[in-house]
Design a protein around this motif. Sequence first.
Motif, short mmCIF file in Angstrom:
data_model
loop_
_atom_site.label_atom_id
_atom_site.label_comp_id
_atom_site.label_asym_id
_atom_site.label_seq_id
_atom_site.Cartn_x
_atom_site.Cartn_y
_atom_site.Cartn_z
N UNK A 59 40.13 46.76 41.90
CA UNK A 59 39.73 45.37 42.13
C UNK A 59 39.74 44.47 40.90
N UNK A 60 40.06 45.03 39.72
CA UNK A 60 40.07 44.22 38.48
C UNK A 60 41.50 43.90 38.08
N UNK A 61 41.75 42.62 37.77
CA UNK A 61 43.10 42.21 37.41
C UNK A 61 43.36 42.56 35.94
N UNK A 62 44.04 43.66 35.71
CA UNK A 62 44.25 44.14 34.33
C UNK A 62 45.19 43.22 33.56
N UNK A 63 46.19 42.67 34.27
CA UNK A 63 47.23 41.91 33.58
C UNK A 63 46.69 40.63 32.94
N UNK A 64 45.55 40.13 33.41
CA UNK A 64 45.05 38.89 32.79
C UNK A 64 43.88 39.18 31.85
N UNK A 65 43.59 40.45 31.60
CA UNK A 65 42.45 40.81 30.74
C UNK A 65 42.81 40.79 29.27
N UNK A 66 41.92 40.29 28.42
CA UNK A 66 42.15 40.47 26.99
C UNK A 66 42.12 41.97 26.64
N UNK A 67 42.84 42.33 25.59
CA UNK A 67 43.01 43.74 25.23
C UNK A 67 41.67 44.48 25.14
N UNK A 68 40.67 43.84 24.58
CA UNK A 68 39.39 44.52 24.38
C UNK A 68 38.74 44.94 25.71
#
Length: 332
Positions: free
Chosen positions: A77-86
């Motif tokens: 359910x979490x959008x990894x592609x828009x997450x900052x690296x940290x």
Amino acid sequence: MIEPILEVRDLHVRFPVRRNLLGRTTVENHAVSGVDLALVPGETLALVGESGCGKTTLGRTIVGAQKATSGAVIFDGKVLTSMPERERAPYRRQIRMVFQDPFSSLNPRFTLRQIIGDPLVATGEARGSELEDRIAEMMRRVGLSPDYMDRYPHAFSGGQRQRVNIARALIVNPRLVVADEPVSALDVSVRAQILNLLRELQAEFGLTYLFISHDLSVVENLADRVAVMYFGRIVELADTASLYDAPRHPYTEALMSAVPIPDPALKGRGGRILLPDELPDPSNPPPGCAFARRCRYAEAGRCDTGEIPLEHGTRCVRREELDLQGIVGAPS
Ligand SMILES: Nc1ncnc2c1ncn2[C@@H]1O[C@H](COP(=O)(O)OP(=O)(O)OP(=O)(O)O)[C@@H](O)[C@H]1O
Ligand SMILES: [Mg+2]
């Protein structure tokens, strides 16, 4: 309805291949062009297609080793592609990759202890005797004696090295494993052992697999579903049994005809379909179906225009006709 563990939505990955004097990209290779996928927990989805169709690029983008040009990779359910690296870092241990080549993917200067334990050392999760215990336990689980812990990869065969790769991927208890051609470089006799091991580990740890292969014959006994990839797109997606029983896309049909097993179900189908060697230019994808130029059913004016959607499990304009003729099963 079961929530998917992984969703890929309209994913595109393009590589710059030429730049102008100002450093602007002028030509790009379209490696992945609008892929949609969803995996439910515990399943094995096979991703199959010929060399260069974008399988590794898709796998690398899912594990975060390659940046997406557009679209989304959604895990739990979490959008990894828009997450900052940290923020993404904790997910790197939940999604792990096993690579094709067991020779080049292991650093020859490190011992198995260093290689397998590295993900735990890097995160500071275990040290000292706890680290040693976890490495030994993981080695046993993949069928390697912990006595070999201080040996170097050169002492091992291809199959054993692939066990090391699998141990390294699993030591951080991932939930999803992207296995990129994990048995392609192995002798046929060793293949079955590694495939069995993967199956046992899946049951034991409740793993979800995206299993990449260029060879349909490898995945039949392993996969719940098969996605067939061609020129950066999924052209067919089906349950393994229905895909082997009645392929819906002409490309799958051609791949299937090359499967070398003496399967009576496949025999009556007119033998091997040889494809003309005419892959489209990845920097200039054609309109319509990218397979049309190699397809024995292609019709000008119908297959070479517009965008052909993936419907009823196939990205082919002939789908409705086949349904009407009762050649393939009812739409799923
Ligand atoms: N780093 C890169 N830079 C430029 N182009 C790339 C890069 N990586 C892959 N490509 C191109 O993207 C396309 C897809 O490559 P990819 O390695 O994903 O295919 P594949 O299906 O895994 O092939 P194989 O079966 O040979 O492993 C190819 O045209 C390839 O040349
Ligand atoms: Mg590859």
